[in-house]
Structures are given as C-alpha cells and as structure tokens.
Design a protein around this motif. Structure first.
Motif, PDB file in Angstrom:
ATOM      1  N   ASP A  62       0.727  -1.241   0.153  1.00 35.12           N
ATOM      2  CA  ASP A  62       0.139   0.143  -0.106  1.00 35.12           C
ATOM      3  C   ASP A  62       0.627   1.165   0.067  1.00 35.12           C
ATOM      4  OD1 ASP A  62      -1.948  -1.788   0.260  1.00 35.12           O
ATOM      5  OD2 ASP A  62      -2.511  -1.550   2.339  1.00 35.12           O
ATOM      6  N   ARG A  63       2.186   1.197   0.180  1.00 34.00           N
ATOM      7  CA  ARG A  63       3.303   2.354   0.266  1.00 34.00           C
ATOM      8  C   ARG A  63       2.725   3.195   1.349  1.00 34.00           C
ATOM      9  NH1 ARG A  63       5.010   4.268  -5.696  1.00 34.00           N
ATOM     10  NH2 ARG A  63       5.300   2.216  -6.640  1.00 34.00           N
ATOM     11  N   GLN A  64       2.482   2.667   2.478  1.00 29.14           N
ATOM     12  CA  GLN A  64       2.056   3.244   3.741  1.00 29.14           C
ATOM     13  C   GLN A  64       2.628   2.727   4.841  1.00 29.14           C
ATOM     14  OE1 GLN A  64      -2.279   3.627   3.975  1.00 29.14           O
ATOM     15  NE2 GLN A  64      -2.443   5.185   2.381  1.00 29.14           N
ATOM     16  N   VAL A  65       3.742   3.134   5.304  1.00 33.03           N
ATOM     17  CA  VAL A  65       4.571   2.546   6.419  1.00 33.03           C
ATOM     18  C   VAL A  65       4.198   3.457   7.714  1.00 33.03           C
ATOM     19  CG1 VAL A  65       6.502   1.696   5.051  1.00 33.03           C
ATOM     20  CG2 VAL A  65       6.572   4.001   6.065  1.00 33.03           C
ATOM     21  N   PRO A  66       4.331   2.777   8.914  1.00 35.64           N
ATOM     22  CA  PRO A  66       4.313   3.470  10.118  1.00 35.64           C
ATOM     23  C   PRO A  66       5.142   4.751  10.035  1.00 35.64           C
ATOM     24  CG  PRO A  66       4.336   1.299  10.677  1.00 35.64           C
ATOM     25  CD  PRO A  66       4.492   1.283   8.980  1.00 35.64           C
ATOM     26  N   PRO A  67       4.401   5.941  10.445  1.00 34.20           N
ATOM     27  CA  PRO A  67       5.340   7.088  10.573  1.00 34.20           C
ATOM     28  C   PRO A  67       6.399   7.242  11.419  1.00 34.20           C
ATOM     29  CG  PRO A  67       3.383   7.548  11.395  1.00 34.20           C
ATOM     30  CD  PRO A  67       3.271   6.096  10.862  1.00 34.20           C
ATOM     31  N   VAL A  74      20.335  -5.152  20.870  1.00 33.90           N
ATOM     32  CA  VAL A  74      20.937  -5.601  22.046  1.00 33.90           C
ATOM     33  C   VAL A  74      21.828  -4.554  22.626  1.00 33.90           C
ATOM     34  CG1 VAL A  74      21.268  -8.230  21.233  1.00 33.90           C
ATOM     35  CG2 VAL A  74      23.008  -6.520  20.804  1.00 33.90           C
ATOM     36  N   ASP A  75      22.105  -3.489  21.731  1.00 30.83           N
ATOM     37  CA  ASP A  75      22.961  -2.212  22.486  1.00 30.83           C
ATOM     38  C   ASP A  75      22.142  -1.042  22.612  1.00 30.83           C
ATOM     39  OD1 ASP A  75      25.288  -3.867  22.518  1.00 30.83           O
ATOM     40  OD2 ASP A  75      25.522  -3.419  20.042  1.00 30.83           O
ATOM     41  N   GLY A  76      20.860  -1.011  22.631  1.00 32.01           N
ATOM     42  CA  GLY A  76      20.072  -0.021  22.931  1.00 32.01           C
ATOM     43  C   GLY A  76      18.897   0.154  21.719  1.00 32.01           C
ATOM     44  N   ASP A  77      18.087   1.368  22.205  1.00 36.57           N
ATOM     45  CA  ASP A  77      17.101   1.469  20.993  1.00 36.57           C
ATOM     46  C   ASP A  77      17.298   2.809  20.336  1.00 36.57           C
ATOM     47  OD1 ASP A  77      15.617  -0.209  22.552  1.00 36.57           O
ATOM     48  OD2 ASP A  77      14.178   0.872  23.540  1.00 36.57           O
ATOM     49  N   LEU A  78      16.828   2.706  19.190  1.00 35.09           N
ATOM     50  CA  LEU A  78      16.941   3.611  18.023  1.00 35.09           C
ATOM     51  C   LEU A  78      15.546   4.036  17.570  1.00 35.09           C
ATOM     52  CD1 LEU A  78      19.887   2.078  15.836  1.00 35.09           C
ATOM     53  CD2 LEU A  78      19.878   3.673  17.465  1.00 35.09           C
ATOM     54  N   GLY A  79      15.207   5.227  17.798  1.00 37.71           N
ATOM     55  CA  GLY A  79      13.703   5.793  17.232  1.00 37.71           C
ATOM     56  C   GLY A  79      13.836   6.138  15.858  1.00 37.71           C
ATOM     57  N   LEU A  80      12.963   5.783  15.162  1.00 35.91           N
ATOM     58  CA  LEU A  80      12.818   6.090  13.619  1.00 35.91           C
ATOM     59  C   LEU A  80      11.438   6.788  13.246  1.00 35.91           C
ATOM     60  CD1 LEU A  80      13.344   2.432  12.538  1.00 35.91           C
ATOM     61  CD2 LEU A  80      15.136   4.150  12.954  1.00 35.91           C
ATOM     62  N   PHE A  81      11.668   8.181  12.908  1.00 36.44           N
ATOM     63  CA  PHE A  81      10.675   9.058  12.847  1.00 36.44           C
ATOM     64  C   PHE A  81      10.513   9.596  11.505  1.00 36.44           C
ATOM     65  CE2 PHE A  81      11.562   8.902  17.431  1.00 36.44           C
ATOM     66  CZ  PHE A  81      10.405   8.911  17.969  1.00 36.44           C
ATOM     67  N   GLY A  82       9.172  10.051  11.012  1.00 36.21           N
ATOM     68  CA  GLY A  82       8.810  10.636   9.744  1.00 36.21           C
ATOM     69  C   GLY A  82       9.282   9.606   8.545  1.00 36.21           C
ATOM     70  N   ASN A  83       8.989   8.447   8.808  1.00 37.99           N
ATOM     71  CA  ASN A  83       9.263   7.310   8.083  1.00 37.99           C
ATOM     72  C   ASN A  83       8.605   7.423   6.690  1.00 37.99           C
ATOM     73  OD1 ASN A  83      10.829   5.828   9.939  1.00 37.99           O
ATOM     74  ND2 ASN A  83       9.068   5.104  10.738  1.00 37.99           N
ATOM     75  N   GLN A  84       9.552   6.970   5.550  1.00 36.49           N
ATOM     76  CA  GLN A  84       8.916   7.343   4.297  1.00 36.49           C
ATOM     77  C   GLN A  84       8.986   5.804   3.557  1.00 36.49           C
ATOM     78  OE1 GLN A  84      10.681  10.744   2.360  1.00 36.49           O
ATOM     79  NE2 GLN A  84       9.535  12.178   3.657  1.00 36.49           N
ATOM     80  N   TRP A  85       8.033   5.525   2.811  1.00 35.91           N
ATOM     81  CA  TRP A  85       8.156   4.344   1.704  1.00 35.91           C
ATOM     82  C   TRP A  85       9.301   4.504   1.034  1.00 35.91           C
ATOM     83  CZ3 TRP A  85       7.742   3.200  -3.199  1.00 35.91           C
ATOM     84  CH2 TRP A  85       7.662   1.962  -3.428  1.00 35.91           C
ATOM     85  N   GLY A  97      11.988  -5.119   2.204  1.00 31.12           N
ATOM     86  CA  GLY A  97      11.269  -3.635   2.112  1.00 31.12           C
ATOM     87  C   GLY A  97      12.192  -2.533   2.715  1.00 31.12           C
ATOM     88  N   MET A  98      11.933  -1.403   2.085  1.00 29.52           N
ATOM     89  CA  MET A  98      13.029  -0.650   2.511  1.00 29.52           C
ATOM     90  C   MET A  98      12.281   0.825   2.794  1.00 29.52           C
ATOM     91  SD  MET A  98      15.823  -1.016  -0.590  1.00 29.52           S
ATOM     92  CE  MET A  98      14.583  -1.827  -1.509  1.00 29.52           C
ATOM     93  N   ILE A  99      12.617   1.452   4.139  1.00 32.93           N
ATOM     94  CA  ILE A  99      12.127   2.623   4.358  1.00 32.93           C
ATOM     95  C   ILE A  99      13.152   3.595   4.835  1.00 32.93           C
ATOM     96  CG2 ILE A  99      11.152   3.550   6.590  1.00 32.93           C
ATOM     97  CD1 ILE A  99       9.490   0.815   6.906  1.00 32.93           C
ATOM     98  N   ARG A 100      12.852   4.950   4.607  1.00 36.36           N
ATOM     99  CA  ARG A 100      13.944   5.902   4.760  1.00 36.36           C
ATOM    100  C   ARG A 100      13.241   6.851   5.947  1.00 36.36           C
ATOM    101  NH1 ARG A 100      16.568  10.129   5.709  1.00 36.36           N
ATOM    102  NH2 ARG A 100      17.751  11.310   4.346  1.00 36.36           N
ATOM    103  N   PRO A 101      13.716   6.860   7.278  1.00 39.81           N
ATOM    104  CA  PRO A 101      13.584   7.517   8.274  1.00 39.81           C
ATOM    105  C   PRO A 101      14.022   9.143   8.034  1.00 39.81           C
ATOM    106  CG  PRO A 101      14.534   5.746   8.935  1.00 39.81           C
ATOM    107  CD  PRO A 101      14.793   5.578   7.629  1.00 39.81           C
TER     108      PRO A 101
END
Length: 257
Positions: A62-67, A74-85, A97-101
């Motif tokens: 659908d070309r709609q990824v979670p924003p 294992v080394d910590g969290d990474l936040g991904l914001f403003g994600n684009q298909w 699949g590939m996403i561009r944060p």
C-alpha cells in the motif's frame, strides 16, 4: 555496550516495534549510507500461510509505512521518525522492504509513537564553532617558581554562554560544555577534560527537528561564508517535549537528520 552514536557505514540489526497492539516483532537492519542516507531494510515473506509478516507486506504493497517506529537492538533502542516508503523487491515470495526515516533518535524514547517527534531545544556541534566564538569551558592558571618552571597548575572548568539572540521564532545561543573521563589503562592515573562548543536553538513551544535545523543552518551557512570552506553539523542533541530529562551531555538521545 549502549549505542551512543552512529556514523556513516555503520549497520545495526534488531527487532522492529511499530506501536500497534497485536502485531508481531519483525527483524530489521538499519544502515547509515553515505549515498542513500539512513535506510531501514525489513526482510519478510509475502504468503497467505505466513501470517507473521502480513502487516509488513501490507505496508509495502500500500506504500503506507508507520510514520514512527522503534528498532530494539542488543546495544540500545533507536527511534525512527518521519518514515517514508522507499520501495521493495521480491523473489519467490521472499521480499525485502526499504524505509527512509527522516530523523533517527539514538537512545531510549518513551513518547507515544502515534505522535510526531517534537523538541523544545536542540544543541548542535558544528565545525569551527569553538574557533570562531573563542568561547571556552576550561581556564588554566600556571604558577611558576623563580626559574620559570611550573610548580602548580590550576584548572577551572565551567560552562560559558553567549548572549541570546532572536532568529525567526527561535531563541539562539552559543554555549560551551565539558565532561571528564579517566584513562582506559588501569596502570595510569589522571583526569581528562574534554570540552566543546554547541549552538542551541529554543522555541517557546515544542517544534519539529526540521524547524530547529532550519534556524541552526543559518549560523552554519554564515560560518561557511566566513571561512571559505564547507562547514558541517556533527551531532544534534535535544530535549523532548514530553519528557523532563534533557537530551544532552551524557544522558538522553541524539537526534540525527
């Protein structure tokens, strides 16, 4: 070891959290590429008998990824914001699949993934800022004997700040900062003091990282004109709008665009 920063060429793998109840975790790899930028790659199987990946297959079809999402490693969290298909490719039901944060937050993020990333304040390291401003955190006082030899060295370290100025809707300031570290080798004794100078942007109400970057880029562009060579941002740290912990110094998360 916790992730403190990511550089060009780095790649980390973890489990992806999309913020939706009931969806299973999926594996994903985040890569910092000099040409492609920040890219998240998600392997999945597109087949009706494999329900684990149905939500991921729908993202890319659908070309709609979670924003906004979190990559737990294992080394910590990474936040991904403003994600684009960004696209996908498949072969025999095996897909990638590939996403561009747009923004990457290095460190724990406790905000709601349904809300955009908003920052009250951003502190940024810029090439040449210390030399241009001469703002320093460390002051040395040398006491010598009759022969001119140093017999005592006094070191004073404290943050130093410039006057603030208004720029657009932001309040800007240049601030020095310092931190201490001990040598890695146990056989050595001493204290290392590292200092730096950062540009701080602050809005009356929380704003997007892009709004902060827009105002900070004006100072970066001025430095570029003054020195006659390319000036780059090296790091961004910010204060989240929904948290009381400053993202700066040795705590919090780094924001990279």
């Amino acid at each position: 070891m916790d992730i403190s920063s990511l550089l060009s060429g780095d790649s980390v793998t973890g489990l992806l959290v999309d913020g939706e109840d009931g969806t299973p975790y999926v594996g994903a790899t985040l890569t910092i590429d000099a040409e492609r930028g920040i890219v998240l790659e998600i392997p999945y199987i597109e087949h009706p008998e494999v329900p684990q990946f149905q939500h991921v297959a729908k993202w890319f079809k659908d070309r709609q990824v979670p924003p906004n999402m979190i990559l737990q490693t294992v080394d910590g969290d990474l936040g991904l914001f403003g994600n684009q298909w960004k696209g996908y490719r498949d072969s025999n039901n095996q897909s990638l699949g590939m996403i561009r944060p747009n923004e990457l937050v290095v460190g724990e993020y406790n905000g709601e993934l349904s809300q955009p990333l908003l920052l009250e304040k951003v502190r940024s390291r810029i090439d040449g800022l210390s030399e241009w401003t001469s703002i320093r955190s460390i002051d040395f006082t040398r006491i010598t004997d009759d022969q001119g030899l140093i017999k005592e060295l006094n070191v004073k370290a404290k943050p130093v700040a410039s006057d603030t100025w208004c720029q657009g809707e932001a309040t800007m300031q240049i601030v020095s900062e310092w931190k201490t570290s001990y040598p890695d080798k146990e056989s050595r004794y001493g204290l290392n003091i590292d200092e730096g100078t950062v540009l701080v942007s602050n809005f009356d109400s929380p704003r997007s990282f892009r709004d902060h970057l827009k105002e900070q880029s004006k100072v970066r562009d001025l430095l570029t004109l003054l020195v006659g060579r390319s000036i780059h941002f090296r790091q961004h740290k910010g204060l989240f709008a929904d948290e009381g912990v400053a993202v700066g110094g040795g705590v919090g998360a780094s924001v990279r665009g």
